[in-house]
Design a protein around this motif. Structure first.
Motif, short mmCIF file in Angstrom:
data_model
loop_
_atom_site.label_atom_id
_atom_site.label_comp_id
_atom_site.label_asym_id
_atom_site.label_seq_id
_atom_site.Cartn_x
_atom_site.Cartn_y
_atom_site.Cartn_z
N ALA A 249 38.17 31.88 29.66
CA ALA A 249 39.30 31.43 30.48
C ALA A 249 39.03 30.05 31.07
O ALA A 249 39.92 29.19 31.12
CB ALA A 249 39.59 32.45 31.58
N VAL A 253 41.02 26.35 30.33
CA VAL A 253 41.61 25.45 31.34
C VAL A 253 41.03 24.04 31.18
O VAL A 253 41.77 23.05 31.27
CB VAL A 253 41.37 25.98 32.77
CG1 VAL A 253 41.89 24.99 33.81
CG2 VAL A 253 42.06 27.33 32.96
N GLN A 271 49.84 19.64 39.08
CA GLN A 271 50.03 21.08 39.34
C GLN A 271 48.70 21.81 39.41
O GLN A 271 48.50 22.70 40.23
CB GLN A 271 50.89 21.71 38.24
CG GLN A 271 52.38 21.52 38.45
CD GLN A 271 53.19 22.14 37.32
OE1 GLN A 271 52.77 23.13 36.72
NE2 GLN A 271 54.34 21.55 37.03
N LEU A 272 47.79 21.44 38.51
CA LEU A 272 46.46 22.07 38.51
C LEU A 272 45.75 21.79 39.84
O LEU A 272 45.16 22.70 40.45
CB LEU A 272 45.63 21.52 37.34
CG LEU A 272 44.36 22.29 37.03
CD1 LEU A 272 44.67 23.49 36.14
CD2 LEU A 272 43.32 21.41 36.36
N ARG A 275 47.34 23.98 42.55
CA ARG A 275 46.90 25.38 42.47
C ARG A 275 45.46 25.52 42.92
O ARG A 275 45.10 26.43 43.66
CB ARG A 275 47.03 25.91 41.03
CG ARG A 275 48.45 26.17 40.61
CD ARG A 275 48.59 27.15 39.42
NE ARG A 275 47.43 27.34 38.60
CZ ARG A 275 47.30 26.92 37.34
NH1 ARG A 275 48.27 26.26 36.76
NH2 ARG A 275 46.21 27.19 36.66
N PHE A 279 44.09 27.57 46.24
CA PHE A 279 43.10 28.65 46.11
C PHE A 279 41.88 28.37 46.99
O PHE A 279 41.39 29.25 47.70
CB PHE A 279 42.66 28.81 44.65
CG PHE A 279 41.59 29.85 44.48
CD1 PHE A 279 41.91 31.20 44.40
CD2 PHE A 279 40.24 29.49 44.43
CE1 PHE A 279 40.92 32.16 44.26
CE2 PHE A 279 39.25 30.45 44.30
CZ PHE A 279 39.59 31.79 44.21
N ALA B 201 41.69 26.59 40.07
CA ALA B 201 43.03 26.85 39.54
C ALA B 201 43.01 28.07 38.63
O ALA B 201 43.92 28.91 38.66
CB ALA B 201 43.55 25.63 38.79
N MET B 202 41.96 28.21 37.81
CA MET B 202 41.86 29.37 36.93
C MET B 202 41.71 30.65 37.75
O MET B 202 42.38 31.64 37.50
CB MET B 202 40.67 29.17 35.98
CG MET B 202 40.56 30.20 34.89
SD MET B 202 39.68 31.69 35.43
CE MET B 202 38.00 31.26 34.98
N SER B 204 42.74 31.20 40.69
CA SER B 204 43.98 31.52 41.42
C SER B 204 44.89 32.38 40.58
O SER B 204 45.71 33.13 41.10
CB SER B 204 44.69 30.23 41.83
OG SER B 204 45.33 29.64 40.72
N GLN B 205 44.73 32.30 39.25
CA GLN B 205 45.61 33.11 38.39
C GLN B 205 44.96 34.42 37.99
O GLN B 205 45.66 35.36 37.61
CB GLN B 205 45.97 32.30 37.15
CG GLN B 205 46.70 31.02 37.53
CD GLN B 205 47.49 30.42 36.39
OE1 GLN B 205 46.93 30.18 35.33
NE2 GLN B 205 48.77 30.18 36.61
N ARG B 206 43.64 34.51 38.09
CA ARG B 206 42.96 35.73 37.66
C ARG B 206 42.68 36.69 38.81
O ARG B 206 42.37 37.84 38.59
CB ARG B 206 41.61 35.36 37.03
CG ARG B 206 41.73 34.67 35.70
CD ARG B 206 42.07 35.73 34.65
NE ARG B 206 42.17 35.15 33.35
CZ ARG B 206 41.45 35.54 32.29
NH1 ARG B 206 40.58 36.53 32.43
NH2 ARG B 206 41.62 34.98 31.13
N SER B 208 43.94 38.33 42.43
CA SER B 208 45.06 38.46 43.36
C SER B 208 44.60 39.27 44.56
O SER B 208 44.37 40.46 44.46
CB SER B 208 46.24 39.15 42.68
OG SER B 208 45.78 40.29 42.00
#
Lengths: 292, 292
Positions: A249, A253, A271-272, A275, A279, B201-202, B204-206, B208
């Motif tokens: 993953a 990215v 955007q990256l 985000r 985080f 950023a990665m 933040s999506q993986r 929660s």
């Protein structure tokens, strides 16, 4: 603690984590006995530091313990579980500090079916190692993951007392399924370690004598890289699929970032950054960290 | 400074870097005038903080300056060089704090052929921005890269005086070719920024709501990710090839790590840890950083 059932704590592996747990218990008012299982040199240092009362051989320590705390490398924890299973009193609680939990929970289920084992993982540490680096405040404000085989295990009196001690030493207990724990730490701990090590190792080959041209950010990004591989072989071996997936993953990215840099796709990179920044800020708010 | 030829310093962009340079000069005993070119709100704050004496419009500030310090984002520096080139007195030194140097040196060669421009890059910073975050000690123990168009430029008296001030504020001057500077900072600064941003950023999506299950290492690895994209668009645009090449090298190492994790090639991973650890330690020894 008034009416404490924990008269003796046995700590296996009196290093940074085991030694800090002992010092933290003492600072929090624990008045019982603390015995250690480690090399003679470590035991001598730990006694001198006031962390433990005495050193004992593995099975003898287990037979006297009300609380067993395994703070060794994962591979050694797996061996210790098998070695002490028959010596641990039935009323005792066995827990650990291993960085991955699925393999350890499986070993405990196999060897300690008649006892009570609750997996643990204090999310604390520093680059320095050994009992000489131990400190009573190491766990303060830090998450302490707990992975019981059954949620109701935590309701047993010996577990409730252990949880009280965790709170007294300032840790923030977090109950998780072992598999979920391992998926998460692959992302939050094992990937960051490998990202830092890979960055530092790559730079060591690309920079010769020009390492001084750097800002404070590079020191942040290479702090984890100081870690030695000793404990990491076991961590990676016991969490291989999750670590591989986290690396995939991350690489995906970075590939996207590379494409966006080459094509000047600034809105995507922006955007990256947004985000990532959100985080990073949430992480700091969520960590509950007290000022050290 | 006795017999100082610098009576007036003009700082363009009185933010974290420009403001810290002003405060550092004051603390080091600079007794001349410091004028600022920034927004009215920033000028008011900078005067209140004692960083500058007054604000002036760009060309007026240039015409009065013996030392011009451009501490704006790279794109604004490029514009300012064109805008003030004819107003800067012939005896003045113009320098800057831009994070990449090739584009800025090219602009200076085009617009300031009759003046003296020496590129600069203080390797210091923090996540907080603006003059309110400025501090006199920001540059202490940190490298300050200098990229003269010709090595002999540094022998001119006005440059030697500037170098003396850099040393007085605690910076460690490092003379480099502009192209070599840009290649190095792609590795030591731009790549670490993108690696941190990509990681955060990665995650933040993986993750929660499970961000709390992390150790202190993740905070190190996501500190740079707090940075906003504002200044990064210019940095990436002005150093695209070097940044792309650094990302490619990093991705290649991560691909190798992935393969070695999947195949349990522990001796390869162990070597990577050893190289990374050696680099991280050398970096800390080499950084000459004084205790802050």
């Amino acid at each position: 603690m008034t009416g404490s059932n924990v008269q003796t704590v046995a700590i296996y592996g009196v290093g940074l984590i085991g030694g800090s747990f002992a010092l933290a218990l003492r600072e929090a008012g624990y008045a019982g006995r603390i015995v250690g299982v480690s090399s003679p040199a470590t035991i001598a240092r730990a006694i001198a530091l006031g962390a433990i009362d005495e050193g004992l051989p593995p099975t003898e320590a287990a037979s006297r313990a009300d609380l067993v705390f395994l703070a060794q490398p994962i591979g050694v924890i797996l061996e210790t579980i098998g070695a002490i299973a028959r010596s641990v009193p039935r009323h005792a609680l066995v827990t650990d500090a291993g960085s991955t939990k699925s393999a350890i929970m499986a070993a405990a289920a196999g060897h300690m079916a008649s006892g009570l084992f609750v997996g643990g993982h204090p999310m604390a540490g520093k680059e320095a190692r050994g009992v000489q680096a131990a400190s009573a405040g190491l766990f303060r404000g830090r998450a302490w993951a707990l992975t019981p085989a059954r949620a109701e295990d935590l309701q047993q009196p010996r577990c409730r007392e252990f949880l009280q001690w965790l709170e007294r030493i300032g840790a923030v207990p977090l109950v998780l399924d072992a598999a979920e724990h391992d998926r998460i730490v692959a992302l939050t701990s094992h990937l960051p370690q490998l990202a830092s090590t890979a960055l530092a190792a790559m730079l060591s080959q690309r920079l010769s004598g020009t390492g001084a041209v750097h800002g404070p950010g590079l020191e942040d990004m290479t702090r984890l890289a100081i870690s030695s591989f000793d404990i990491w072989a076991d961590i990676l071996a016991s969490n291989r699929d999750n670590v591989a997936s986290a690396l995939e993953a991350y690489i995906a990215v970075l590939e996207a970032v590379h494409k966006n840099v080459v094509t000047s796709a600034n809105s995507d990179i922006c955007q990256l950054f947004e985000r990532g920044s959100a985080f990073a800020r949430t992480l700091r708010d969520a960590s509950n960290r007290q000022p050290a």
